[in-house]
Design a protein around this motif. Structure first.
Motif, PDB file in Angstrom:
ATOM      1  N   ALA A 175      66.086  28.360  53.394  1.00  0.00           N
ATOM      2  CA  ALA A 175      65.413  27.404  54.149  1.00  0.00           C
ATOM      3  C   ALA A 175      66.237  26.745  55.425  1.00  0.00           C
ATOM      4  O   ALA A 175      65.630  26.588  56.288  1.00  0.00           O
ATOM      5  CB  ALA A 175      64.919  26.323  53.434  1.00  0.00           C
ATOM      6  N   ARG A 176      67.449  26.301  55.110  1.00  0.00           N
ATOM      7  CA  ARG A 176      68.083  25.828  56.149  1.00  0.00           C
ATOM      8  C   ARG A 176      68.416  26.841  57.273  1.00  0.00           C
ATOM      9  O   ARG A 176      68.616  26.673  58.426  1.00  0.00           O
ATOM     10  CB  ARG A 176      69.518  25.040  55.574  1.00  0.00           C
ATOM     11  CG  ARG A 176      69.298  23.845  54.890  1.00  0.00           C
ATOM     12  CD  ARG A 176      70.620  23.149  54.446  1.00  0.00           C
ATOM     13  NE  ARG A 176      71.823  24.111  53.809  1.00  0.00           N
ATOM     14  CZ  ARG A 176      71.687  24.081  52.503  1.00  0.00           C
ATOM     15  NH1 ARG A 176      70.804  23.465  51.485  1.00  0.00           N
ATOM     16  NH2 ARG A 176      72.475  24.833  51.747  1.00  0.00           N
TER      17      ARG A 176
ATOM     18  N   PHE B  29      63.250  31.132  44.725  1.00  0.00           N
ATOM     19  CA  PHE B  29      61.936  30.207  45.301  1.00  0.00           C
ATOM     20  C   PHE B  29      61.642  29.364  44.126  1.00  0.00           C
ATOM     21  O   PHE B  29      61.050  30.105  43.067  1.00  0.00           O
ATOM     22  CB  PHE B  29      61.225  31.026  45.845  1.00  0.00           C
ATOM     23  CG  PHE B  29      59.768  30.376  46.557  1.00  0.00           C
ATOM     24  CD1 PHE B  29      60.094  29.961  47.880  1.00  0.00           C
ATOM     25  CD2 PHE B  29      58.864  29.712  45.712  1.00  0.00           C
ATOM     26  CE1 PHE B  29      58.918  29.223  48.463  1.00  0.00           C
ATOM     27  CE2 PHE B  29      57.859  28.867  46.306  1.00  0.00           C
ATOM     28  CZ  PHE B  29      57.881  28.547  47.878  1.00  0.00           C
TER      29      PHE B  29
ATOM     30  N   VAL C 220      63.210  19.295  56.393  1.00  0.00           N
ATOM     31  CA  VAL C 220      64.121  20.065  55.677  1.00  0.00           C
ATOM     32  C   VAL C 220      65.354  19.201  55.275  1.00  0.00           C
ATOM     33  O   VAL C 220      65.753  18.385  56.126  1.00  0.00           O
ATOM     34  CB  VAL C 220      64.781  21.254  56.744  1.00  0.00           C
ATOM     35  CG1 VAL C 220      65.872  22.150  55.965  1.00  0.00           C
ATOM     36  CG2 VAL C 220      63.506  22.410  57.134  1.00  0.00           C
TER      37      VAL C 220
ATOM     38  N   VAL D 242      64.148  27.133  48.805  1.00  0.00           N
ATOM     39  CA  VAL D 242      64.186  28.414  49.152  1.00  0.00           C
ATOM     40  C   VAL D 242      65.650  28.976  49.271  1.00  0.00           C
ATOM     41  O   VAL D 242      66.280  28.386  50.146  1.00  0.00           O
ATOM     42  CB  VAL D 242      63.392  28.636  50.232  1.00  0.00           C
ATOM     43  CG1 VAL D 242      63.347  30.267  50.701  1.00  0.00           C
ATOM     44  CG2 VAL D 242      62.101  27.963  50.542  1.00  0.00           C
TER      45      VAL D 242
ATOM     46  N   LEU E 204      56.073  31.812  54.469  1.00  0.00           N
ATOM     47  CA  LEU E 204      56.622  30.488  53.680  1.00  0.00           C
ATOM     48  C   LEU E 204      55.696  29.321  54.210  1.00  0.00           C
ATOM     49  O   LEU E 204      55.237  28.578  53.113  1.00  0.00           O
ATOM     50  CB  LEU E 204      57.845  30.362  54.406  1.00  0.00           C
ATOM     51  CG  LEU E 204      58.454  28.931  54.018  1.00  0.00           C
ATOM     52  CD1 LEU E 204      58.946  29.127  52.272  1.00  0.00           C
ATOM     53  CD2 LEU E 204      59.974  28.656  54.683  1.00  0.00           C
TER      54      LEU E 204
ATOM     55  N   VAL F 275      53.695  27.482  51.300  1.00  0.00           N
ATOM     56  CA  VAL F 275      53.905  25.950  51.235  1.00  0.00           C
ATOM     57  C   VAL F 275      52.644  25.044  51.472  1.00  0.00           C
ATOM     58  O   VAL F 275      52.408  24.163  50.684  1.00  0.00           O
ATOM     59  CB  VAL F 275      54.946  25.420  52.223  1.00  0.00           C
ATOM     60  CG1 VAL F 275      55.101  23.859  52.256  1.00  0.00           C
ATOM     61  CG2 VAL F 275      56.265  26.194  51.748  1.00  0.00           C
TER      62      VAL F 275
ATOM     63  N   LEU G  47      61.562  20.760  52.274  1.00  0.00           N
ATOM     64  CA  LEU G  47      62.251  22.088  52.019  1.00  0.00           C
ATOM     65  C   LEU G  47      63.778  22.062  51.752  1.00  0.00           C
ATOM     66  O   LEU G  47      64.348  21.426  52.509  1.00  0.00           O
ATOM     67  CB  LEU G  47      62.084  22.900  53.374  1.00  0.00           C
ATOM     68  CG  LEU G  47      60.443  23.259  53.460  1.00  0.00           C
ATOM     69  CD1 LEU G  47      60.643  24.299  54.831  1.00  0.00           C
ATOM     70  CD2 LEU G  47      59.860  23.816  52.520  1.00  0.00           C
TER      71      LEU G  47
ATOM     72  N   MET H 221      61.675  28.254  62.856  1.00  0.00           N
ATOM     73  CA  MET H 221      60.310  27.764  62.303  1.00  0.00           C
ATOM     74  C   MET H 221      59.380  27.560  63.193  1.00  0.00           C
ATOM     75  O   MET H 221      58.283  28.032  62.942  1.00  0.00           O
ATOM     76  CB  MET H 221      60.676  26.444  61.322  1.00  0.00           C
ATOM     77  CG  MET H 221      61.398  26.552  60.072  1.00  0.00           C
ATOM     78  SD  MET H 221      60.722  27.603  58.858  1.00  0.00           S
ATOM     79  CE  MET H 221      61.443  27.102  57.383  1.00  0.00           C
TER      80      MET H 221
ATOM     81  N   THR I 109      65.813  27.178  59.600  1.00  0.00           N
ATOM     82  CA  THR I 109      65.100  25.999  60.409  1.00  0.00           C
ATOM     83  C   THR I 109      65.055  26.030  61.748  1.00  0.00           C
ATOM     84  O   THR I 109      64.025  25.599  62.471  1.00  0.00           O
ATOM     85  CB  THR I 109      65.984  24.907  60.070  1.00  0.00           C
ATOM     86  OG1 THR I 109      66.112  24.427  58.587  1.00  0.00           O
ATOM     87  CG2 THR I 109      65.576  23.505  60.660  1.00  0.00           C
TER      88      THR I 109
END
Length: 325
Positions: free
Chosen positions: A269-270, A145, A302, A141, A245, A249, A264, A276, A273
């Motif tokens: 994505a990072r 994607f 991640v 991501v 997401l 996933v 991820l 989430m 984090t």
């Protein structure tokens, strides 16, 4: 000039930046990493020329390039960048005898098992320990994607390319349908990447603000800053992003059964984090009706190493060069 045929060149080409490094004996050399902004260069050949000049000249034994786009017969067509990457051109630019062109998610898959434990952050803990040799799944991501399943086969690791970011958005609620229609009206086809990516985050914010009766637009970095500051529209956008997401996933996990773990990767994505858990990623990931209990088996983590694709390129290329020897 570095010793002839001692090093291999690695490149990870994203939609925004290209990261280049050298490898020696299958190990990526962190001190050689350089980052280039794609918009400042005419193509990969210009980037490689600048890199090799900066390194004082390198005659490479091998080269492995990871590109964010579909790869066919040694040619990569970038999805979010007007570049075409050709294996023969990489060979000419680097002087390498052995050259590979991978999809970027394939490179990430080849990095699994070769990354520092400190770069792996657990996100969802499954009820059973990841099984050695079991299938894994890498989900990227970032500017775009995509995902790639990772299988351990008798002949070695197999990382299967895909372009699943361009599959259709899932719809669970009336709000999801309105989002789909909003994206479709602007972009023709409402794909996963149109929401779950850096640019997708911007579209999602535009939709959330439109739903709130105050339509406006922000860049992705501005949305993340507003989210950190507690802005209500940014919070609603972040919550919708994380829920979608988790849903996507989870869908991919049902397709590929990654008992070895889901990973991820990517800048977006990072960035998400820290949000989430608060925004319900695990609940959305496991929300599969009568298969909700089944989803408890999968781990999600991640990868926080921004250069993991380079590591994957190094290990893949080393195996290729051993076979060619």
């Amino acid at each position: 000039m570095r010793q002839r045929d001692r090093y291999a060149l690695l490149a990870d080409i994203g939609g925004t930046n290209t990261r280049v490094a050298l490898a020696e004996a299958g190990r990526m050399l962190p001190e050689t990493i350089r980052r280039y902004v794609n918009a400042e260069h005419t193509g990969l050949d210009a980037v490689l020329a600048a890199y090799l000049a900066a390194e004082g000249g390198v005659d490479c034994a091998g080269a492995c390039v990871a590109a964010a786009g579909p790869v066919h017969d040694g040619v990569a067509s970038m999805t979010n960048l007007n570049w075409t990457i050709d294996r023969s051109e990489v060979a000419r630019a680097t002087g390498a005898e052995v050259v590979a062109v991978l999809n970027d998610l394939q490179a990430q898959g080849h990095a699994l098992g070769h990354l520092a434990a400190s770069a792996l952050r657990p996100l969802v803990r499954g009820r059973i320990a990841p099984q050695p040799g079991a299938s894994q799944l890498v989900v990227g991501v970032g500017t775009g994607f995509n995902a790639a399943p990772v299988h351990e086969a008798p002949g070695g690791r197999l990382v299967v390319a895909s372009e699943c970011g361009h599959a259709g958005l899932p719809v669970r609620t009336e709000a999801d349908l309105r989002l789909l229609q909003f994206v479709e009206a602007a972009h023709g086809f409402p794909g996963v990447e149109d929401v779950l990516s850096g640019r997708g985050l911007e579209r999602l914010f535009a939709w959330v603000s439109s739903e709130a009766g105050t339509p406006r637009e922000l860049r992705a970095a501005e949305i993340m800053a507003a989210l950190a500051a507690g802005d209500a529209l940014a919070q609603a956008t972040g919550r919708a992003f994380v829920r979608l997401l988790g849903t996507v996933v989870g869908n991919l996990s049902l397709i590929h059964l990654p008992y070895g773990g889901v990973w991820l990767i990517g800048g977006v994505a990072r960035a998400f984090t820290p949000y989430m858990e608060r925004f319900g990623f695990s609940a959305a990931f496991r929300d599969k009706g009568r298969f909700e209990d089944f989803m408890q088996d999968f781990h999600v983590s991640v990868i926080e190493d921004d250069y993991a694709a380079l590591t994957g390129c190094a290990h893949y290329l080393q195996g290729l060069m051993h076979k060619a020897a």
